[in-house]
Structure formats: structure tokens, C-alpha cells
Motif scaffolding. Structure first.
Motif, mmCIF file in Angstrom:
data_model
loop_
_atom_site.group_PDB
_atom_site.id
_atom_site.type_symbol
_atom_site.label_atom_id
_atom_site.label_comp_id
_atom_site.label_asym_id
_atom_site.label_seq_id
_atom_site.Cartn_x
_atom_site.Cartn_y
_atom_site.Cartn_z
ATOM 1 N N MET A 1 77.401 -21.641 51.625
ATOM 2 C CA MET A 1 78.690 -22.065 51.060
ATOM 3 C C MET A 1 78.483 -23.071 49.928
ATOM 4 O O MET A 1 79.200 -23.041 48.919
ATOM 5 N N ALA A 2 77.508 -23.949 50.083
ATOM 6 C CA ALA A 2 77.203 -24.908 49.018
ATOM 7 C C ALA A 2 76.665 -24.188 47.784
ATOM 8 O O ALA A 2 77.034 -24.531 46.652
ATOM 9 N N LEU A 3 75.807 -23.193 47.986
ATOM 10 C CA LEU A 3 75.297 -22.412 46.849
ATOM 11 C C LEU A 3 76.443 -21.715 46.134
ATOM 12 O O LEU A 3 76.517 -21.731 44.902
ATOM 13 N N LEU A 4 77.354 -21.113 46.880
ATOM 14 C CA LEU A 4 78.499 -20.444 46.266
ATOM 15 C C LEU A 4 79.327 -21.429 45.445
ATOM 16 O O LEU A 4 79.727 -21.125 44.317
ATOM 17 N N ALA A 5 79.569 -22.607 45.978
ATOM 18 C CA ALA A 5 80.350 -23.616 45.245
ATOM 19 C C ALA A 5 79.668 -24.018 43.946
ATOM 20 O O ALA A 5 80.322 -24.134 42.900
ATOM 21 N N HIS A 6 78.348 -24.227 43.994
ATOM 22 C CA HIS A 6 77.621 -24.593 42.773
ATOM 23 C C HIS A 6 77.611 -23.447 41.766
ATOM 24 O O HIS A 6 77.763 -23.669 40.569
ATOM 25 N N SER A 7 77.418 -22.227 42.237
ATOM 26 C CA SER A 7 77.378 -21.097 41.303
ATOM 27 C C SER A 7 78.756 -20.817 40.717
ATOM 28 O O SER A 7 78.857 -20.379 39.567
#
Length: 109
Positions: free
Chosen positions: A26-32
Motif C-alpha cells: 500500500m505504501a508503494l502504491l501511494a508513492h507511485s
């Protein structure tokens, strides 16, 4: 202090692992999402995280998502760019590891 390993600990670690990879995904999705090309929002809104045990997949689900990610010759305005997932993974990798460590620490404390 001695720690006795039993099935309840294994169950806690397994559950924590699933939570850990989901949180990191979820953190990766938010950053991307901050870099994903944005014209109408369809590509960004198609972003999703699929966690299965210790495996996590972060993806954008449109027919053109891979082309937008891989083609460096496309013109992405507003500071948006290709390689939005790859670059976020590289730039924030240490953060994702720390996020994933949280549920595991909690399960073993």
C-alpha cells in the motif's frame, strides 16, 4: 530469556507476514501514485495491491499501464513520468522494509 517455538508463534508470524507485505504494498502504491501519468485519472485509479501470504503485487490495471510505465519516450506532463513503480521501489525501499518489519515486531513481542 528462552523462547519456545510452537504453532501459535508460527501462526502469528504467518499472519503478521501477510499484514506486513500488504502494508508495504500500500505504501508503494501511494508513492507511485505521485508519479503515475495523469490525464483523466483512469490509470491512477486502477492501482491495486494484491497480497497472498508473503507475496505482494502492486499493479495498475489498464490496457495501457505497461506502455505508460516502460516507454520513456512518452510525454508525461505535470512532473509525472514513466517508471513510476520501479522508481518508487528504488527510492523508498528502506521505508518499505521498515513498514513490513512493524507487524512482525508486534507479533513477536
Amino acid at each position: 530469556m528462552a523462547i519456545r517455538w510452537d504453532d501459535s508463534i508460527a501462526d502469528k508470524v504467518e499472519a503478521a507476514t501477510e499484514a506486513a507485505v500488504l502494508e508495504a504494498g500500500m505504501a508503494l502504491l501511494a508513492h507511485s501514485d505521485a508519479d503515475v501519468p495523469l490525464e483523466e485519472g483512469t490509470l491512477m485509479n486502477s492501482g491495486n495491491v494484491d497480497a497472498d501470504g508473503a507475496d505482494v503485487t502492486v499493479f495498475y490495471d489498464t490496457p495501457y499501464a505497461a506502455e505508460q510505465h516502460e516507454n520513456l519516450d512518452l510525454n508525461h506532463g505535470g512532473g509525472r513520468k514513466a517508471k513510476y513503480l520501479e522508481d518508487a521501489t528504488t527510492a523508498f525501499g528502506a521505508e518499505f522494509l521498515e513498514i513490513a518489519a512493524g507487524p512482525l515486531r508486534e507479533a513477536l513481542s
